[in-house]
Design an enzyme around this catalytic site. Structure first.
Site, mmCIF file in Angstrom:
data_model
loop_
_atom_site.group_PDB
_atom_site.id
_atom_site.type_symbol
_atom_site.label_atom_id
_atom_site.label_comp_id
_atom_site.label_asym_id
_atom_site.label_seq_id
_atom_site.Cartn_x
_atom_site.Cartn_y
_atom_site.Cartn_z
ATOM 1 N N ASP A 127 0.869 -1.168 0.000
ATOM 2 C CA ASP A 127 0.000 0.000 0.000
ATOM 3 C C ASP A 127 0.921 1.237 0.000
ATOM 4 O OD1 ASP A 127 -2.297 1.674 0.753
ATOM 5 O OD2 ASP A 127 -1.402 1.677 2.757
ATOM 6 N N ASP A 129 0.028 5.175 1.074
ATOM 7 C CA ASP A 129 -0.084 6.135 2.187
ATOM 8 C C ASP A 129 -0.121 5.429 3.529
ATOM 9 O OD1 ASP A 129 -0.608 9.014 1.074
ATOM 10 O OD2 ASP A 129 -1.708 7.641 -0.213
ATOM 11 N N ASP A 329 -1.963 -0.317 5.825
ATOM 12 C CA ASP A 329 -2.306 0.281 7.132
ATOM 13 C C ASP A 329 -3.778 0.623 7.292
ATOM 14 O OD1 ASP A 329 -2.266 2.403 5.206
ATOM 15 O OD2 ASP A 329 -2.295 3.792 6.893
HETATM 16 O O1 LIG Z 1 -4.460 3.070 -0.332
HETATM 17 P P1 LIG Z 1 -3.548 4.177 0.087
HETATM 18 O O2 LIG Z 1 -2.330 4.306 -0.766
HETATM 19 O O3 LIG Z 1 -3.199 4.069 1.552
HETATM 20 O O4 LIG Z 1 -4.413 5.509 -0.098
HETATM 21 C C1 LIG Z 1 -5.494 5.805 0.785
HETATM 22 C C2 LIG Z 1 -5.727 7.296 0.806
HETATM 23 O O5 LIG Z 1 -4.456 7.876 1.102
HETATM 24 C C3 LIG Z 1 -4.341 9.286 1.036
HETATM 25 O O6 LIG Z 1 -4.953 9.841 2.192
HETATM 26 C C4 LIG Z 1 -4.309 9.495 3.402
HETATM 27 O O7 LIG Z 1 -2.981 10.031 3.409
HETATM 28 C C5 LIG Z 1 -2.894 11.477 3.340
HETATM 29 C C6 LIG Z 1 -1.424 11.855 3.251
HETATM 30 O O8 LIG Z 1 -0.680 11.352 4.309
HETATM 31 C C7 LIG Z 1 -3.584 12.076 4.588
HETATM 32 O O9 LIG Z 1 -3.547 13.501 4.529
HETATM 33 C C8 LIG Z 1 -5.032 11.593 4.627
HETATM 34 O O10 LIG Z 1 -5.661 12.037 5.811
HETATM 35 C C9 LIG Z 1 -5.094 10.054 4.579
HETATM 36 O O11 LIG Z 1 -6.446 9.606 4.494
HETATM 37 C C10 LIG Z 1 -4.895 9.823 -0.250
HETATM 38 O O12 LIG Z 1 -4.854 11.229 -0.227
HETATM 39 C C11 LIG Z 1 -6.291 9.302 -0.509
HETATM 40 O O13 LIG Z 1 -6.752 9.761 -1.754
HETATM 41 C C12 LIG Z 1 -6.220 7.787 -0.539
HETATM 42 O O14 LIG Z 1 -7.493 7.239 -0.832
#
Ligand SMILES: O=P(O)(O)OC[C@H]1O[C@H](O[C@H]2O[C@H](CO)[C@@H](O)[C@H](O)[C@H]2O)[C@H](O)[C@@H](O)[C@@H]1O
Length: 387
Positions: A127, A129, A329
């Protein structure tokens, strides 16, 4: 599940969410959908979803939403706590240590992993983020460190490696910037994988070439939803424009509404604004991520299905000598953990510094531990490959 099953789900995109079976707040949000309009360009056969009664909508608004929003990400203070310090352990420290008994740190269980990996071909699914990059306030600034990039690059030299993210594929590719990987964006609804006969079995799968002339297959099971997602994105931007701190992100086949930077007192307004838009789209559903509401098609496709698709594309499915490992995560990573658990094939590693229920088998505390694990895998592989 074999690939025929995956294929048949594409023909029948109404989601059978296991969350429907219980009464959790998450079940309410993902299952009880608001209704009505459709986009003129959209295939109306996809719109057969029962209409939701207003009382249920009230119920959703008044209870589950907020709880799920609050529990969607631990506060920064918990994330940064130093568990090894000499301070008196807090209840949270004790809870975390107890939780580790159920989800052991994979770094401490490394020998167990390598024993089960002996003679097997490893495949890695990562993954982005919160796994490769730390969670930050601005989603556009969630950069991975160059040390992490180097670790991912070297692990990909030894094992087939794919990134599976909720972000759009283009965006996650820009952040990672490694051509040697496979990428699945939009929670697995946009997969760029190796060219294999599997592609011709699938509707919405095409062969293409990249800028370097390298062939790849592109599988986009939700392609029919594209006009609708763009329309919803615009409405969400409009509907939330006066809520300070809200960020709406277009992830191609899904949309994220971030409320991390919104005053907690007005989270119900964020929830209401999103519901207001979604009641016009019976074919879209909501899931929760870390301080984010994710709008996505009601389609039986998720990160777990993406892992199965990639394993098949890589010629690594249905084989006892393959060990897939998925590291993530978030709630959406649970679909992949579950698939590996149900296939009794490989395992999931949850990245978390706070106790959470999970279908993963092991845990890692944060992205810095993910990097250590990737490096350890490379060292182990180099050592066993020595003549
Ligand atoms: O599947 P992932 O790669 O984990 O993506 C899931 C979402 O991640 C991002 O949002 C998350 O991370 C951001 C940066 O650290 C944070 O600001 C936010 O609060 C988190 O939810 C991304 O911006 C989303 O579009 C993804 O869906």
């Amino acid at each position: 599940m074999d690939i025929m099953d995956i294929n048949s789900n594409i023909g029948s995109p109404i989601l059978a969410d296991s969350a429907l079976m219980n009464n959790s707040p998450r079940a309410i949000h993902t299952a009880r959908l608001p209704y009505s309009t459709n986009s003129p360009t959209f295939n109306s056969s996809l719109l057969k979803v029962p209409r939701m009664i207003p009382e249920i909508l009230d119920d959703v608004m008044s209870s589950g939403w907020l709880e799920a929003m609050k529990s969607s990400s631990p506060p920064h203070s918990e994330l940064t706590r130093n568990f090894g310090s000499e301070l008196t352990p807090t209840d949270a420290d004790i809870a975390y240590k107890n939780w580790l008994l159920k989800y052991p740190l994979v770094l401490s269980s490394f020998e167990q992993i390598t024993n089960s990996a002996k003679g097997k071909r490893l495949a890695l699914f990562l993954d982005y983020d919160g796994t490769l990059s730390p969670i930050v306030d601005n989603p556009d600034k969630a950069f991975m460190s160059s040390a992490m990039r180097a670790a991912v690059r070297s692990v990909a030299k030894y094992f087939p490696t794919a990134i599976i993210s909720g972000r759009s594929r283009d965006k996650v590719y820009k952040f990672v910037g490694l051509t040697e990987l496979y990428y699945a964006g939009s929670h697995g609804m946009d997969i760029m994988g190796p060219v294999r006969p599997i592609c011709s079995d699938h509707k919405n799968c095409i062969k293409s070439t990249d800028e370097q002339g390298k062939e790849f297959s592109l599988f986009q099971p939700a392609s029919e939803f594209l006009p609708m997602i763009n329309e919803v994105f615009r409405s969400l931007v409009e509907n939330t424009k006066d809520i300070d701190g809200t960020i709406v992100e277009n992830n191609k086949f899904c949309v994220s509404v971030h409320y991390r930077n919104v005053d907690e007192k007005i989270w119900p307004i964020v929830a209401e604004s999103v519901t207001e838009v979604l009641k016009h789209y019976p074919c879209l559903r909501l899931t929760h991520g870390r301080k984010v509401l994710e709008v996505r098609p009601v389609l039986s496709w998720d990160k777990g299905k993406a892992v199965q698709f990639l394993l098949e594309s890589l010629g690594l499915s249905d084989s006892d000598d393959v060990l897939p490992i998925y590291i993530g995560d978030d709630h959406t990573d649970e679909d992949a953990f579950k698939v590996l658990r149900e296939m009794n094939h490989g395992f999931g590693i949850l990245v978390s510094s706070t106790p959470k229920d999970s279908s993963a088998l092991y845990s890692l505390k944060d992205p810095s531990e993910v990097m250590k694990f990737l490096k350890k895998l490379v060292l182990w592989k180099k050592n066993i490959s020595k003549p």
